[in-house]
Motif scaffolding. Structure first.
Motif, PDB file in Angstrom:
ATOM      1  N   LEU A 141     -26.617  18.538  55.332  1.00 25.40           N
ATOM      2  CA  LEU A 141     -27.998  18.939  55.067  1.00 25.40           C
ATOM      3  C   LEU A 141     -28.168  20.370  55.575  1.00 25.40           C
ATOM      4  O   LEU A 141     -27.523  20.766  56.550  1.00 25.40           O
ATOM      5  CB  LEU A 141     -28.972  18.008  55.787  1.00 25.40           C
ATOM      6  N   GLU A 142     -29.052  21.145  54.925  1.00 27.18           N
ATOM      7  CA  GLU A 142     -29.202  22.551  55.294  1.00 27.18           C
ATOM      8  C   GLU A 142     -30.667  22.920  55.475  1.00 27.18           C
ATOM      9  O   GLU A 142     -31.520  22.554  54.646  1.00 27.18           O
ATOM     10  CB  GLU A 142     -28.577  23.445  54.217  1.00 27.18           C
ATOM     11  N   LEU A 143     -30.958  23.629  56.559  1.00 30.98           N
ATOM     12  CA  LEU A 143     -32.295  24.153  56.810  1.00 30.98           C
ATOM     13  C   LEU A 143     -32.372  25.519  56.131  1.00 30.98           C
ATOM     14  O   LEU A 143     -31.770  26.485  56.586  1.00 30.98           O
ATOM     15  CB  LEU A 143     -32.540  24.269  58.315  1.00 30.98           C
ATOM     16  N   VAL A 144     -33.120  25.580  55.017  1.00 33.50           N
ATOM     17  CA  VAL A 144     -33.183  26.772  54.174  1.00 33.50           C
ATOM     18  C   VAL A 144     -34.561  27.416  54.301  1.00 33.50           C
ATOM     19  O   VAL A 144     -35.586  26.739  54.160  1.00 33.50           O
ATOM     20  CB  VAL A 144     -32.917  26.416  52.695  1.00 33.50           C
ATOM     21  N   SER A 145     -34.585  28.718  54.554  1.00 34.23           N
ATOM     22  CA  SER A 145     -35.841  29.457  54.636  1.00 34.23           C
ATOM     23  C   SER A 145     -35.828  30.629  53.660  1.00 34.23           C
ATOM     24  O   SER A 145     -34.788  31.248  53.434  1.00 34.23           O
ATOM     25  CB  SER A 145     -36.081  29.989  56.053  1.00 34.23           C
ATOM     26  N   ARG A 146     -37.000  30.916  53.072  1.00 34.29           N
ATOM     27  CA  ARG A 146     -37.109  32.097  52.206  1.00 34.29           C
ATOM     28  C   ARG A 146     -37.729  33.284  52.952  1.00 34.29           C
ATOM     29  O   ARG A 146     -37.862  34.369  52.402  1.00 34.29           O
ATOM     30  CB  ARG A 146     -37.952  31.770  50.967  1.00 34.29           C
ATOM     31  N   ASN A 161     -42.155  28.789  45.186  1.00 33.45           N
ATOM     32  CA  ASN A 161     -43.434  29.470  44.959  1.00 33.45           C
ATOM     33  C   ASN A 161     -43.652  30.489  46.081  1.00 33.45           C
ATOM     34  O   ASN A 161     -43.900  30.113  47.227  1.00 33.45           O
ATOM     35  CB  ASN A 161     -44.562  28.442  44.934  1.00 33.45           C
ATOM     36  N   ALA A 162     -43.585  31.764  45.738  1.00 32.44           N
ATOM     37  CA  ALA A 162     -43.669  32.818  46.753  1.00 32.44           C
ATOM     38  C   ALA A 162     -44.958  32.771  47.554  1.00 32.44           C
ATOM     39  O   ALA A 162     -45.002  33.218  48.703  1.00 32.44           O
ATOM     40  CB  ALA A 162     -43.509  34.190  46.099  1.00 32.44           C
ATOM     41  N   SER A 163     -46.021  32.225  46.963  1.00 37.03           N
ATOM     42  CA  SER A 163     -47.304  32.142  47.671  1.00 37.03           C
ATOM     43  C   SER A 163     -47.544  30.770  48.289  1.00 37.03           C
ATOM     44  O   SER A 163     -48.594  30.529  48.888  1.00 37.03           O
ATOM     45  CB  SER A 163     -48.462  32.481  46.720  1.00 37.03           C
ATOM     46  N   GLY A 164     -46.584  29.867  48.153  1.00 35.90           N
ATOM     47  CA  GLY A 164     -46.733  28.521  48.717  1.00 35.90           C
ATOM     48  C   GLY A 164     -46.661  28.538  50.230  1.00 35.90           C
ATOM     49  O   GLY A 164     -46.005  29.394  50.829  1.00 35.90           O
ATOM     50  N   GLU A 165     -47.333  27.566  50.865  1.00 43.08           N
ATOM     51  CA  GLU A 165     -47.390  27.570  52.327  1.00 43.08           C
ATOM     52  C   GLU A 165     -46.087  27.119  52.971  1.00 43.08           C
ATOM     53  O   GLU A 165     -45.862  27.355  54.150  1.00 43.08           O
ATOM     54  CB  GLU A 165     -48.545  26.687  52.818  1.00 43.08           C
ATOM     55  N   ILE A 166     -45.222  26.470  52.202  1.00 35.74           N
ATOM     56  CA  ILE A 166     -43.944  26.014  52.743  1.00 35.74           C
ATOM     57  C   ILE A 166     -42.902  27.111  52.580  1.00 35.74           C
ATOM     58  O   ILE A 166     -42.519  27.465  51.462  1.00 35.74           O
ATOM     59  CB  ILE A 166     -43.461  24.735  52.033  1.00 35.74           C
ATOM     60  N   SER A 167     -42.437  27.657  53.685  1.00 37.84           N
ATOM     61  CA  SER A 167     -41.440  28.727  53.611  1.00 37.84           C
ATOM     62  C   SER A 167     -40.039  28.245  53.989  1.00 37.84           C
ATOM     63  O   SER A 167     -39.065  28.976  53.798  1.00 37.84           O
ATOM     64  CB  SER A 167     -41.832  29.880  54.542  1.00 37.84           C
TER      65      SER A 167
END
Length: 337
Positions: free
Chosen positions: A119-124, A188-194
């Motif tokens: 599993l990977e913790l991915v952040s944008r 979604n660049a404006s989504g609250e989940i980063s």
């Protein structure tokens, strides 16, 4: 009248024969098994497509077994279905098995695991490079807050990063979302989940398509040797009444894993057909070539380390002494950890 030993033995034999016949009569002819999105659950999809449980059960005398497969977006929903007798077997994360084993005082146990893919913790967010970079407004998507495999792995990682008394430091950042919804939110660049603690193929696609997406850590970084995720479990009541079905699930899992390793291209086609995932077969095969991505196995990996953390932080009231405490006796030969 006093019975001779001959007659007494005959009566006992008849009684045991009657008990066996009664137990056989109770063996179910229709069951429902849950599954979740993610290629973690590929063995279940192979079992479904090829009717492997039905085939194995028929070979052991359970004729015309019907197996229904129900999809759930999270482990919490599927475990609720098990406890309310709406399904017979759950295919979900190891954390959900441990939670139910504890809450039911051992009346829910594992049959087998069938994958230990990373599993990977991915952040944008380019500002977030380590766990120390999360602020109070930075949200992390996990399948079920606090008790999902990802949520508990995040606690274990926080303990390593911030110290043993700070294992819950990032709990307030977590948001409950199934993998498909979390992946859509991350894109979604404006989504609250980063940030998304993702399972494959979602993590693979996020890293390929989401601008600035990068890996903060992997499950193998948290638990040496990896951690089993996809786990089949059921109630001990069902297992005791349906031993041939339990045996069939074990045999079918073994056959499905062997098929995936021998024919990954065909397995990917099955995954795309049943899951509806539009990822190309070429991309999925490329993903399976990445390190650790063919870790489909029945032996539970890293489960005791996981259970020890859950016990230490109070999620489990009972600390298991060994992994076989929360798996069926039929599973004892799997050489787990």
């Amino acid at each position: 009248m006093r019975l001779t030993s001959k007659y007494a033995a005959a009566i006992l034999l008849a009684a045991f024969t009657g008990m066996a016949a009664s137990a056989h009569a109770q063996e179910k002819t229709e069951i429902t098994i849950t599954k979740q999105p993610s290629i973690l659950y590929l063995p279940a999809l192979v079992m479904q497509k090829q009717g492997l449980i039905e085939k194995s059960a028929a070979q052991d005398g359970v004729k015309n077994l019907k197996v229904n497969w129900r999809s759930f977006s999270s482990g919490g929903a599927s475990t609720d279905a098990l406890l309310s007798d709406n399904v017979e077997i759950v295919n979900s994360g190891l954390g959900n098995l441990l939670l139910l084993w504890d809450r039911t005082k051992g009346k829910v146990k594992g049959i087998t695991t069938n994958s230990a893919l990373p599993l990977e913790l991915v952040s944008r967010d380019p500002k977030i490079k380590t766990l120390k970079d999360f602020g109070p407004r930075d949200k992390i998507a996990v399948p079920t807050v606090r008790v999902s495999t990802q949520a508990i792995l995040l606690q274990m990682a926080a303990e390593k990063e911030f110290g043993k008394d700070n294992w819950s430091k990032l709990d307030a950042n977590t948001v409950q979302l199934g993998h498909p919804d979390a992946a859509a939110m991350l894109a979604n660049a404006s989504g609250e989940i980063s940030t998304h603690f993702a399972a494959p193929p979602f993590s693979y696609k996020e890293l390929k398509t989401v601008p600035n997406a990068h890996v903060l850590l992997r499950s193998n970084d948290i638990i040496d040797g990896g951690l089993s995720q996809s786990t089949l479990f059921t109630t001990t009541k069902f297992a005791e009444a349906n031993p041939k079905i339990i045996k069939a699930v074990l045999a079918a899992s073994e056959e499905a894993i062997a098929f995936i390793k021998a024919h990954p291209d065909q397995a990917v086609d099955i995954y795309r057909e049943i899951s509806g995932d539009q990822t190309s077969a070429a991309e999925l095969l490329d993903m399976l070539k990445q390190p650790g991505m063919m870790d489909f196995q029945m032996a539970p990996a890293g489960s005791m380390k996981f259970a020890e953390h859950m016990s230490k932080v109070g999620i489990l009231k009972t600390k298991p002494a060994k992994w076989t405490d929360y798996f069926m006796p039929e599973s004892a030969g799997l050489n787990g950890s």
